[in-house]
Design a protein around this motif. Structure first.
Motif, PDB file in Angstrom:
ATOM      1  N   LEU A 177       0.831  -1.210   0.000  1.00 20.00           N
ATOM      2  CA  LEU A 177       0.000   0.000   0.000  1.00 20.00           C
ATOM      3  C   LEU A 177       0.863   1.256   0.000  1.00 20.00           C
ATOM      4  O   LEU A 177       0.506   2.261  -0.606  1.00 20.00           O
ATOM      5  CB  LEU A 177      -0.929  -0.013   1.207  1.00 20.00           C
ATOM      6  N   LYS A 178       1.998   1.179   0.651  1.00 18.47           N
ATOM      7  CA  LYS A 178       2.900   2.327   0.635  1.00 18.47           C
ATOM      8  C   LYS A 178       3.374   2.604  -0.797  1.00 18.47           C
ATOM      9  O   LYS A 178       3.461   3.755  -1.220  1.00 18.47           O
ATOM     10  CB  LYS A 178       4.087   2.050   1.542  1.00 18.47           C
TER      11      LYS A 178
ATOM     12  N   LEU B 150       1.660   1.956  -3.449  1.00 20.38           N
ATOM     13  CA  LEU B 150       0.503   2.525  -4.137  1.00 20.38           C
ATOM     14  C   LEU B 150       0.217   3.952  -3.680  1.00 20.38           C
ATOM     15  O   LEU B 150      -0.496   4.685  -4.363  1.00 20.38           O
ATOM     16  CB  LEU B 150      -0.751   1.679  -3.906  1.00 20.38           C
ATOM     17  N   GLY B 151       0.779   4.324  -2.547  1.00 20.29           N
ATOM     18  CA  GLY B 151       0.471   5.623  -1.977  1.00 20.29           C
ATOM     19  C   GLY B 151       1.292   6.763  -2.540  1.00 20.29           C
ATOM     20  O   GLY B 151       1.484   7.771  -1.868  1.00 20.29           O
ATOM     21  N   ASP B 152       1.776   6.608  -3.716  1.00 22.63           N
ATOM     22  CA  ASP B 152       2.469   7.704  -4.402  1.00 22.63           C
ATOM     23  C   ASP B 152       1.725   7.970  -5.709  1.00 22.63           C
ATOM     24  O   ASP B 152       1.454   7.031  -6.462  1.00 22.63           O
ATOM     25  CB  ASP B 152       3.920   7.300  -4.675  1.00 22.63           C
ATOM     26  N   PRO B 153       1.384   9.231  -5.980  1.00 24.71           N
ATOM     27  CA  PRO B 153       0.526   9.500  -7.137  1.00 24.71           C
ATOM     28  C   PRO B 153       1.141   9.055  -8.466  1.00 24.71           C
ATOM     29  O   PRO B 153       0.408   8.571  -9.345  1.00 24.71           O
ATOM     30  CB  PRO B 153       0.325  11.016  -7.089  1.00 24.71           C
TER      31      PRO B 153
ATOM     32  N   LEU C 144       0.934   5.194  -8.503  1.00 28.85           N
ATOM     33  CA  LEU C 144      -0.445   4.736  -8.631  1.00 28.85           C
ATOM     34  C   LEU C 144      -0.949   4.962 -10.054  1.00 28.85           C
ATOM     35  O   LEU C 144      -1.628   4.100 -10.634  1.00 28.85           O
ATOM     36  CB  LEU C 144      -1.334   5.474  -7.619  1.00 28.85           C
ATOM     37  N   THR C 145      -0.575   6.084 -10.630  1.00 35.00           N
ATOM     38  CA  THR C 145      -0.987   6.357 -12.010  1.00 35.00           C
ATOM     39  C   THR C 145      -0.321   5.386 -12.979  1.00 35.00           C
ATOM     40  O   THR C 145      -0.958   4.877 -13.907  1.00 35.00           O
ATOM     41  CB  THR C 145      -0.645   7.816 -12.368  1.00 35.00           C
TER      42      THR C 145
ATOM     43  N   ALA D  60      -2.194   2.233 -12.778  1.00 39.70           N
ATOM     44  CA  ALA D  60      -3.512   2.341 -13.411  1.00 39.70           C
ATOM     45  C   ALA D  60      -3.375   2.298 -14.928  1.00 39.70           C
ATOM     46  O   ALA D  60      -4.198   1.689 -15.629  1.00 39.70           O
ATOM     47  CB  ALA D  60      -4.210   3.623 -12.953  1.00 39.70           C
TER      48      ALA D  60
ATOM     49  N   VAL E  11      -7.889  -2.104  -5.468  1.00 41.32           N
ATOM     50  CA  VAL E  11      -7.578  -0.680  -5.304  1.00 41.32           C
ATOM     51  C   VAL E  11      -7.812   0.065  -6.612  1.00 41.32           C
ATOM     52  O   VAL E  11      -8.424   1.140  -6.626  1.00 41.32           O
ATOM     53  CB  VAL E  11      -6.124  -0.493  -4.815  1.00 41.32           C
TER      54      VAL E  11
ATOM     55  N   TYR F  80     -11.002   1.659  -7.758  1.00 37.38           N
ATOM     56  CA  TYR F  80     -11.453   2.925  -7.176  1.00 37.38           C
ATOM     57  C   TYR F  80     -10.795   4.139  -7.817  1.00 37.38           C
ATOM     58  O   TYR F  80     -11.045   5.267  -7.424  1.00 37.38           O
ATOM     59  CB  TYR F  80     -11.168   2.941  -5.667  1.00 37.38           C
ATOM     60  N   VAL F  81      -9.977   3.879  -8.776  1.00 32.59           N
ATOM     61  CA  VAL F  81      -9.172   4.926  -9.402  1.00 32.59           C
ATOM     62  C   VAL F  81      -9.746   5.194 -10.792  1.00 32.59           C
ATOM     63  O   VAL F  81     -10.187   4.273 -11.462  1.00 32.59           O
ATOM     64  CB  VAL F  81      -7.699   4.430  -9.469  1.00 32.59           C
ATOM     65  N   PRO F  82      -9.770   6.454 -11.228  1.00 35.03           N
ATOM     66  CA  PRO F  82     -10.372   6.739 -12.535  1.00 35.03           C
ATOM     67  C   PRO F  82      -9.605   6.067 -13.677  1.00 35.03           C
ATOM     68  O   PRO F  82      -8.412   5.826 -13.574  1.00 35.03           O
ATOM     69  CB  PRO F  82     -10.273   8.270 -12.658  1.00 35.03           C
TER      70      PRO F  82
ATOM     71  N   GLN G 208      -7.683   5.576 -17.194  1.00 31.45           N
ATOM     72  CA  GLN G 208      -6.550   6.357 -17.689  1.00 31.45           C
ATOM     73  C   GLN G 208      -6.643   6.615 -19.186  1.00 31.45           C
ATOM     74  O   GLN G 208      -5.623   6.847 -19.844  1.00 31.45           O
ATOM     75  CB  GLN G 208      -5.247   5.626 -17.344  1.00 31.45           C
TER      76      GLN G 208
END
Lengths: 115, 115
Positions: free
Chosen positions: B15-16, B18-21, B24-25, B28, B90, B93-95, B97
């Motif tokens: 999760l850490k 994934l916790g960077d934009p 995470l992008t 995605a 996860v 929940y993300v838009p 791309q």
DNA sequence: TCAGTATATAATTAAATGCTTATATAAGTC
DNA sequence: GACTTATATAAGCATTTAATTATATACTGA
């Protein structure tokens, strides 16, 4: 099922909060049972301010809420959070916290006197 | 539906990541389409080494895999990962791309000559 | 009002993180 | 082999993070 899409930066911010083992464990515990700070303290080998600071971050993000009862402040998940279902989705991958909750109930720090 | 429970420390580590934009992008995007580094570069306003370093962390965690094709190295999600279904949960929940992928395809950096 | 317990906040510090620049490696082209 | 493009690695640096210690605040009960 996917929920409403959230902004990806906001999702990353939440995931970063979840990406710390202490905070993730706190959330997993609160998902089973509300707790006051001194109860959470039983679970971790860290200081009380450290726990309070984690709780504050989670509260600032709207993931948890607090309620004072006497000298104790009880924390619980905040189901109204925009990220509640993401949180639930993540927590479903995390082991249950029965062991830690047993530890809390055994120590029973929030009640000092049984008279 | 919850998957097999994973160790909570391991979950926090993922999760850490994934916790960077940016990461995470990247994830995605790779969930929609494999990409080489120069394609991902079109999406972010950061340097090539920065992207390579993010990719390395994701690869070290087993979340993505690489495949060299000529001078390009293509990255894709690694479905065999122990954390693949957490990742999918996860990412739901993300838009999407699509916008970023359009940007990649418009720039088309991995092909220099259309003759 | 004083003493004790629960919790929060502040200040400090060490470690981790993510970026930048510079350079190395690998493949493709002439 | 020299030059170019794609990518990785290394070193340095600024920022963030999570902890600790010390202190402040809030409530309880004698």
């Amino acid at each position: 099922m996917p929920q409403l899409a959230m902004e990806i930066g906001a999702a990353a911010r939440v995931l970063k909060l979840l990406g710390d083992p202490t905070r993730l464990t706190i959330l997993a515990i609160l998902n089973q049972r509300e707790c006051c700070v001194c109860e959470l303290l039983e679970v971790f080998s860290t200081s009380q301010p450290a726990i309070s600071q984690h709780l504050r971050k989670l509260k600032d993000a709207g993931l948890i809420q607090e309620e004072r009862r006497g000298q104790w402040v009880y924390y619980s998940l905040r189901p109204q959070s925009e990220y509640y279902s993401l949180l639930q989705a993540v927590l479903s991958y995390v082991p249950d916290q029965d062991e830690n909750i047993r530890k809390i109930e055994k120590a029973n720090p929030a009640v000092r006197c049984g008279c």
